[in-house]
Design a protein around this motif. Sequence first.
Motif, mmCIF file in Angstrom:
data_model
loop_
_atom_site.group_PDB
_atom_site.id
_atom_site.type_symbol
_atom_site.label_atom_id
_atom_site.label_comp_id
_atom_site.label_asym_id
_atom_site.label_seq_id
_atom_site.Cartn_x
_atom_site.Cartn_y
_atom_site.Cartn_z
ATOM 1 N N PHE A 187 4.764 14.704 -15.617
ATOM 2 C CA PHE A 187 5.789 13.595 -15.303
ATOM 3 C C PHE A 187 5.074 12.366 -14.440
ATOM 4 C CE2 PHE A 187 9.327 12.692 -12.100
ATOM 5 C CZ PHE A 187 9.819 11.675 -13.006
ATOM 6 N N ARG A 239 3.391 4.387 -5.464
ATOM 7 C CA ARG A 239 3.914 3.000 -5.009
ATOM 8 C C ARG A 239 4.402 3.183 -3.686
ATOM 9 N NH1 ARG A 239 8.719 1.012 -5.317
ATOM 10 N NH2 ARG A 239 9.543 2.599 -6.983
ATOM 11 N N ARG A 252 -0.460 0.569 4.254
ATOM 12 C CA ARG A 252 -0.792 -0.701 4.640
ATOM 13 C C ARG A 252 -0.270 -0.730 6.012
ATOM 14 N NH1 ARG A 252 0.820 -4.144 -0.319
ATOM 15 N NH2 ARG A 252 -1.168 -3.465 -1.627
ATOM 16 N N GLU A 288 -3.076 0.629 8.062
ATOM 17 C CA GLU A 288 -4.075 -0.480 8.201
ATOM 18 C C GLU A 288 -3.828 -1.502 9.290
ATOM 19 O OE1 GLU A 288 -4.797 -2.987 4.722
ATOM 20 O OE2 GLU A 288 -7.000 -2.493 4.977
ATOM 21 N N THR A 320 -4.310 0.446 12.860
ATOM 22 C CA THR A 320 -5.647 1.266 13.089
ATOM 23 C C THR A 320 -6.826 0.292 12.656
ATOM 24 O OG1 THR A 320 -5.803 2.463 11.314
ATOM 25 C CG2 THR A 320 -4.482 3.320 13.021
ATOM 26 N N GLY A 321 -6.768 -0.568 11.798
ATOM 27 C CA GLY A 321 -7.512 -1.314 11.030
ATOM 28 C C GLY A 321 -8.204 -0.562 10.099
ATOM 29 N N ASN A 322 -7.688 0.429 9.483
ATOM 30 C CA ASN A 322 -8.321 0.898 8.222
ATOM 31 C C ASN A 322 -6.965 1.837 7.655
ATOM 32 O OD1 ASN A 322 -9.705 2.899 6.332
ATOM 33 N ND2 ASN A 322 -11.504 1.570 7.208
ATOM 34 N N THR A 357 -9.192 6.060 7.397
ATOM 35 C CA THR A 357 -10.053 6.680 8.423
ATOM 36 C C THR A 357 -9.660 5.860 9.753
ATOM 37 O OG1 THR A 357 -11.662 5.327 7.617
ATOM 38 C CG2 THR A 357 -12.204 7.726 7.835
ATOM 39 N N TYR A 358 -8.534 6.222 10.291
ATOM 40 C CA TYR A 358 -7.819 5.542 11.529
ATOM 41 C C TYR A 358 -8.887 5.288 12.782
ATOM 42 C CZ TYR A 358 -3.731 7.107 9.337
ATOM 43 O OH TYR A 358 -2.825 7.521 8.263
ATOM 44 N N GLU A 380 13.754 4.757 -0.684
ATOM 45 C CA GLU A 380 12.880 4.871 -1.775
ATOM 46 C C GLU A 380 12.785 6.237 -2.250
ATOM 47 O OE1 GLU A 380 10.880 2.083 -3.960
ATOM 48 O OE2 GLU A 380 10.453 0.753 -2.187
ATOM 49 N N ARG A 383 16.030 8.346 -2.874
ATOM 50 C CA ARG A 383 16.579 7.751 -4.019
ATOM 51 C C ARG A 383 15.962 8.793 -5.081
ATOM 52 N NH1 ARG A 383 17.806 3.208 -1.717
ATOM 53 N NH2 ARG A 383 15.968 2.177 -2.644
ATOM 54 N N PHE A 384 14.570 8.577 -5.260
ATOM 55 C CA PHE A 384 13.708 8.928 -6.399
ATOM 56 C C PHE A 384 13.674 10.331 -6.515
ATOM 57 C CE2 PHE A 384 10.034 9.913 -8.877
ATOM 58 C CZ PHE A 384 9.971 8.878 -9.720
ATOM 59 N N SER A 428 16.813 12.029 -7.465
ATOM 60 C CA SER A 428 17.112 12.078 -8.948
ATOM 61 C C SER A 428 16.095 13.239 -9.425
ATOM 62 C CB SER A 428 17.084 10.747 -9.348
ATOM 63 O OG SER A 428 15.687 10.222 -9.405
ATOM 64 N N VAL A 429 15.013 13.317 -9.295
ATOM 65 C CA VAL A 429 14.062 14.094 -9.884
ATOM 66 C C VAL A 429 14.453 15.688 -9.852
ATOM 67 C CG1 VAL A 429 11.753 14.979 -9.833
ATOM 68 C CG2 VAL A 429 12.050 12.527 -9.768
ATOM 69 N N MET A 473 17.193 16.808 -11.856
ATOM 70 C CA MET A 473 16.925 17.071 -13.401
ATOM 71 C C MET A 473 16.574 18.596 -13.538
ATOM 72 S SD MET A 473 14.504 13.943 -14.665
ATOM 73 C CE MET A 473 13.630 13.146 -13.196
#
Lengths: 159, 573
Positions: free
Chosen positions: B309, B318, B325, B328, B331-333, B336-337, B367, B370-371, B374-375, B378
């Motif tokens: 799937f 996603r 982000r 990042e 911690t700057g990364n 690897t924090y 998100e 919701r995702f 719904s999965v 099924m």
Amino acid sequence: MVEGLGKRVVTEAYPWAPLEVPEGFRGKPVIDPEKCVGCGSCVNACPPNALTLSDDGRHRVVKLFLGRCIFCGRCEEVCPFNAIELTKEFELATSSTEDLVQEVRLVMAKCTVCGRPYATLREVRKVAESLPENLRGLAYVCPDCRGRISSYFVGFARR
Amino acid sequence: MRRASGSEVLGRVVETLKRLGAESVTVTQEGVVLSTVTKDRLRDFVRALIREYGESLRHSTCMGTDLRPVRGSFSVTHVLALDGLRLYLLVETEAFGNRPKVPSLTPLLPAANWAEREARDLLGIEFEGHPEPVKLILPDPWPEGVFPLRKDYPYNKKLYETPAQVRGVRGEPRFFSAKPSPPSESVREGCALIPVGPYHPALHEPEYYELYVEGERIVEARYRGFFVHRGMEKLAESRMTINQVPFLAERICGICGYTHACAYCQAVEAAARIEVPERALYIRSILLEIERLHSHILWFGVAFHMLGFDTGFMAMWRIREEVMRVAEALTGNRKTYGMNLVGGVRRDIDEGKASLVLRMLESVEGEFRRFCDSVLSMREVVERVKEVGVLTREDARRLGAVGPHARASGLGIDVRVDHPYAAYRFVDVNVAVRDSCDVLARILVRYDEVIESVRLIRELLKNMPKGELMAEYGDLPPLRVGLGATEAPRGEDIHLVITGRGNKLYRWRPRAPSYVNLATVPTMLEGERLANAPIIIASIDPCFSCTDHVVVVDLRTGVRRRMNLLRNALTRG
């Protein structure tokens, strides 16, 4: 799922467009050769030995090899003179190892008593500046000789 | 959050340990009791413990140590968890000589199997009565009598100096051959062998499963791993100082590295009695939950991919990207924090960063819900994972399963609650437990945990006190034992340390959760359809790098006949 269809594209255009990294990103470390005194604090802290020191009598060389660097930023944290900083730069791929090396060469100071090189001239001057004027001369003497001199004076005082 | 009766419980346990014949009993840190037992009495002692505490006694790991330079002996320290009582029992025993022998605990506690074999490989400690005394970590051609974790073996020593030596006599590669050892005699005729590996087709990590099938049914499964041993313990013990190791520990795993850095720091802090400032504890917990969030969402992606799937796979990653982000920015990364040092953390989470986190939680929670809702509604998906890869509660307990894997088999164990660390002392964690024991249960447990992590981060951010980020401390006291445990996204992560001189470690033994969970996979595979193998293997969220950080090898766990042997031994014992 249908919801996702209407979403904007999340894939970055990079490398065809520049990629923004946030403040505080830990990228390529750069040594400021004007500020570095060659004390070796960063070398002691560096986990992967990316930073090394070597003395050849006349010079001390602080060498940063990015091939070993893990971008932890410990060097930046421990440097007493803020001479090494992590930048936002991350595009480090290269076909030449030389591009991954930064070297700082510093002139060594020779002990005014025994003539042995014992620290960098820059570090010695920093130390001298921090001492009261009448003791400044001691900064230009290596630790061994300094020990001998002071024990001589102590002995003299006891007598 | 400590129960009022904490000290009473501790007192009772200490008394019990003394009564059962421990030579000495010391409380080394909050929630950890160290007892020493002579090796002749070890089995009786542990048997008595099992009788006393029954099901709630769980074998977590064991650590062998070459103490010859200090005490002239080898030591073996078993870590037994009493989750209900919020205690870890360390049981230490000593053995002398160049080929020291101690009785094996595997016949009593099957979960000790791998850990004992690891100590045998790396330190040359023989475990008498071990039902499977074969190599686990070291490669088959490793020379006899060479033990890399002994103190007289230099960390930079090369076993073979020339390429010819490495190639061996007949020009065959001497090391890292993906060829499995000869099939065991237990393989029935008429079975087809399906190799899965040496690189996992979806997890992109080195492991090797040998599946013997009759038609579509898997009749036997074997696991061989430890292809990527990196010698980290040796490196840390010989070359690094205590504040360099957190960065190495973080690199044990490519997904849940921060949890290792935390467990390591906690172990050293416990050994050196360092009080970490409260704000630092909160920041650690927040980052640990952020790590769990991205790790679980990543796993959902992989699981959907395994089920064919791929839309789900892309959608999950996603959603996960937002978490990366924020990590990042904090911690700057992305991964690897690098946030931990012994005694605290290196960066603060200020108002601006906190609002970034809150905004991310808002969108990720929405998100994700919701995702996945719904999965999971099924039928195609649910039927595909229902009653697949069953690990019964009894098997999970016996083989020492931990984390979401154990919780999906009805065992309500969670280090955050059972052995509270960091800021989990100050907040309540809801433990997600399911009892259908199948892949569906594992999906649902992780679903609940994602939602719980979101809630926890919000609460932690709200309650975070002001203050210092780093404790002040002097030199490390030598030869103290410390234990650090965290609930990694995959389960209980344990780090044991013995401090050394000159701000170094004498011994460091990390044990990742996949180490124990992997041992349960063959049991789940047997009797299943071949087509279900990928999702079953993936359902424990295995992390091979974590497991293998320690050295290479050959494994035959899970062969049904052997399991029976173990079970018989257990009932007899």
